[in-house]
Design a protein around this motif. Structure first.
Motif, PDB file in Angstrom:
ATOM      1  N   LYS A 139       0.831  -1.207   0.000  1.00 42.81           N
ATOM      2  CA  LYS A 139       0.000   0.000   0.000  1.00 42.81           C
ATOM      3  C   LYS A 139       0.867   1.258   0.000  1.00 42.81           C
ATOM      4  O   LYS A 139       0.572   2.239  -0.698  1.00 42.81           O
ATOM      5  CB  LYS A 139      -0.902   0.007   1.238  1.00 42.81           C
ATOM      6  N   MET A 140       1.951   1.222   0.779  1.00 40.90           N
ATOM      7  CA  MET A 140       2.861   2.370   0.824  1.00 40.90           C
ATOM      8  C   MET A 140       3.527   2.577  -0.530  1.00 40.90           C
ATOM      9  O   MET A 140       3.709   3.712  -0.986  1.00 40.90           O
ATOM     10  CB  MET A 140       3.905   2.158   1.921  1.00 40.90           C
ATOM     11  N   GLU A 141       3.889   1.475  -1.186  1.00 43.94           N
ATOM     12  CA  GLU A 141       4.537   1.587  -2.480  1.00 43.94           C
ATOM     13  C   GLU A 141       3.591   2.189  -3.517  1.00 43.94           C
ATOM     14  O   GLU A 141       3.995   3.026  -4.326  1.00 43.94           O
ATOM     15  CB  GLU A 141       5.041   0.225  -2.958  1.00 43.94           C
ATOM     16  N   ARG A 144       1.183   4.236  -2.927  1.00 42.53           N
ATOM     17  CA  ARG A 144       1.055   5.668  -2.645  1.00 42.53           C
ATOM     18  C   ARG A 144       2.261   6.442  -3.189  1.00 42.53           C
ATOM     19  O   ARG A 144       2.122   7.545  -3.722  1.00 42.53           O
ATOM     20  CB  ARG A 144       0.894   5.904  -1.140  1.00 42.53           C
ATOM     21  N   LYS A 145       3.459   5.865  -3.057  1.00 46.26           N
ATOM     22  CA  LYS A 145       4.652   6.512  -3.606  1.00 46.26           C
ATOM     23  C   LYS A 145       4.575   6.567  -5.130  1.00 46.26           C
ATOM     24  O   LYS A 145       4.961   7.564  -5.749  1.00 46.26           O
ATOM     25  CB  LYS A 145       5.908   5.757  -3.169  1.00 46.26           C
ATOM     26  N   ALA A 174       1.827   6.661  -6.897  1.00 47.58           N
ATOM     27  CA  ALA A 174       0.818   7.670  -7.243  1.00 47.58           C
ATOM     28  C   ALA A 174       1.385   9.081  -7.121  1.00 47.58           C
ATOM     29  O   ALA A 174       1.127   9.945  -7.973  1.00 47.58           O
ATOM     30  CB  ALA A 174      -0.402   7.514  -6.337  1.00 47.58           C
ATOM     31  N   LYS A 175       2.165   9.329  -6.079  1.00 46.80           N
ATOM     32  CA  LYS A 175       2.759  10.655  -5.886  1.00 46.80           C
ATOM     33  C   LYS A 175       3.721  10.981  -7.028  1.00 46.80           C
ATOM     34  O   LYS A 175       3.722  12.096  -7.553  1.00 46.80           O
ATOM     35  CB  LYS A 175       3.492  10.699  -4.549  1.00 46.80           C
ATOM     36  N   THR A 211       1.780  11.798 -10.126  1.00 44.44           N
ATOM     37  CA  THR A 211       1.172  13.122 -10.045  1.00 44.44           C
ATOM     38  C   THR A 211       2.157  14.187 -10.501  1.00 44.44           C
ATOM     39  O   THR A 211       1.796  15.099 -11.258  1.00 44.44           O
ATOM     40  CB  THR A 211       0.708  13.415  -8.599  1.00 44.44           C
ATOM     41  N   LYS A 260      -5.613   4.983  -8.815  1.00 41.39           N
ATOM     42  CA  LYS A 260      -6.577   5.148  -7.714  1.00 41.39           C
ATOM     43  C   LYS A 260      -7.273   3.827  -7.408  1.00 41.39           C
ATOM     44  O   LYS A 260      -7.442   3.450  -6.242  1.00 41.39           O
ATOM     45  CB  LYS A 260      -7.619   6.207  -8.076  1.00 41.39           C
ATOM     46  N   GLY A 296      -5.072   1.345  -5.656  1.00 41.22           N
ATOM     47  CA  GLY A 296      -4.796   1.747  -4.280  1.00 41.22           C
ATOM     48  C   GLY A 296      -5.792   1.243  -3.272  1.00 41.22           C
ATOM     49  O   GLY A 296      -5.469   1.124  -2.079  1.00 41.22           O
TER      50      GLY A 296
END
Length: 352
Positions: free
Chosen positions: A180-182, A184-185, A187-188, A191, A242, A245
């Motif tokens: 999950k952390m990966e 999010r990274k 996705a960032k 972006t 998304k 995630g």
């Protein structure tokens, strides 16, 4: 750029063009077989001193100074431990151990190059890919932005393929964290890439294309159409990320393969698009025979349109370039950009 890094111990997210230019210092286990320090004579220092890459380099200067910010980026590209110390003295100073050097931007940059020779930052003139001083300013900026975007797309493509191959399971590199952390990274990072690509396209449509259309109507029709085709694909990738995630790591394998496929299509589309622009459109800017003042005006207008990227994602933009390319980009901003505008970009990025 674009080389496969299958043998690297880094996570896909951490690899940067710097790794193509200079090898990292040897691990502690290799200390017995490799020299632990570097002894480099310098012309501007008061004495020659033994320097280790582990030594912290201190940069003193006013935080609102363009020169201070420029030197900070140069030192960061050398991958040396860096600490910025705010100072009221308008003349920046660099301290390495007991050695202290101050002077102009050029003097300090040459000192940095002599003290930490790898990777080499300066080529002292713009000659990347056959360009020279006659190349219009906005063409140089666009070409470098293309290089950064392509490299980041290749990096994220490799990352998405790695995620898919693992089926969303935990990475080997513990610094990536949980699945999950990966995500999010991931996705960032996407972006930042999407914002860079969107602002770049808006800049071309608002600043570059009207100049070319004014001398030959219809010249930019194909490039505009390419922008229109890329936008839905970029938005689709964002929605895919998304959706992944919120899925459990064990059931998102199919979605990850779909994401990797989308990235591959976007990368190929953008590569073709950029190559066509560089072959067919950008040479026409030089053919328009603009004077230096007109070129400076166009460059600053383009930077204003891309103010978000240069204010909040500037490190991301430079990370997609080799150290030499990154310093070339900084030189464009420093030499030809409006000082107040460039100060709002660079000086906000100086950190303690």
């Amino acid at each position: 750029m674009g080389t496969c890094f299958s043998s690297s111990t880094k996570s896909t997210a951490e690899i940067s063009p710097f790794d193509l230019v200079v090898k990292p210092p040897p691990p502690p286990s290799a200390a017995a077989t490799a020299p632990p320090t570097q002894r480099i004579p310098t012309a501007t220092a008061t004495k020659t001193e033994t320097v280790t890459f582990a030594a912290t380099v201190r940069l003193y200067g006013p935080p609102n100074s363009l020169v201070t910010s420029y030197l900070r980026f140069a030192l960061l590209h050398k991958k040396v431990p860096l600490r910025f110390v705010p100072s009221e003295d308008q003349k920046p100073t660099i301290q390495v151990g007991s050695e202290t050097v101050s002077g102009s931007q050029e003097v300090l940059l040459r000192y940095i190059e002599d003290k930490f020779p790898e990777p080499r930052l300066m080529i002292w003139k713009f000659n990347l890919e056959g360009f020279d001083e006659a190349t219009p300013l906005i063409v140089r900026a666009i070409w470098l932005q293309h290089r950064s975007m392509l490299w980041h797309m290749e990096r994220m493509l490799r990352w998405s393929e790695d995620l898919a191959a693992r089926g969303g399971k935990k990475a080997v590199d513990p610094s990536v964290g949980t699945p999950k952390m990966e995500i999010r990274k991931f996705a960032k990072s996407y972006t930042h890439l999407q914002e860079l690509m969107l602002e770049h396209a808006q800049m071309e449509e608002r600043i570059l294309f009207p100049v070319l259309e004014s001398v030959d109507r219809g010249m930019c029709k194909s490039a505009n159409e390419e922008h229109g085709r890329e936008l839905p694909m970029m938005n689709g990738i964002k929605e895919d990320i998304k959706s992944i995630g919120v899925l459990d790591s064990g059931i998102c394998s199919e979605a990850l393969f779909s994401l990797a496929s989308r990235f591959k299509s976007l990368q190929m589309m953008c590569k073709t698009h950029f190559e066509e622009e560089e072959k067919d459109l950008l040479p026409m800017v030089e053919a328009a025979e603009m004077g230096k003042e007109k070129q400076k005006k166009l460059l600053n207008q383009s930077l204003e349109v891309m103010s978000g990227t240069h204010s909040y994602s500037f490190d991301f933009l430079l990370e997609g370039l080799t150290p030499q390319e990154a310093m070339q980009y900084l030189d464009l901003l420093m030499k030809f950009g409006d000082p107040n505008l460039i100060s709002s970009f660079l000086c906000s990025d100086v950190v303690d």
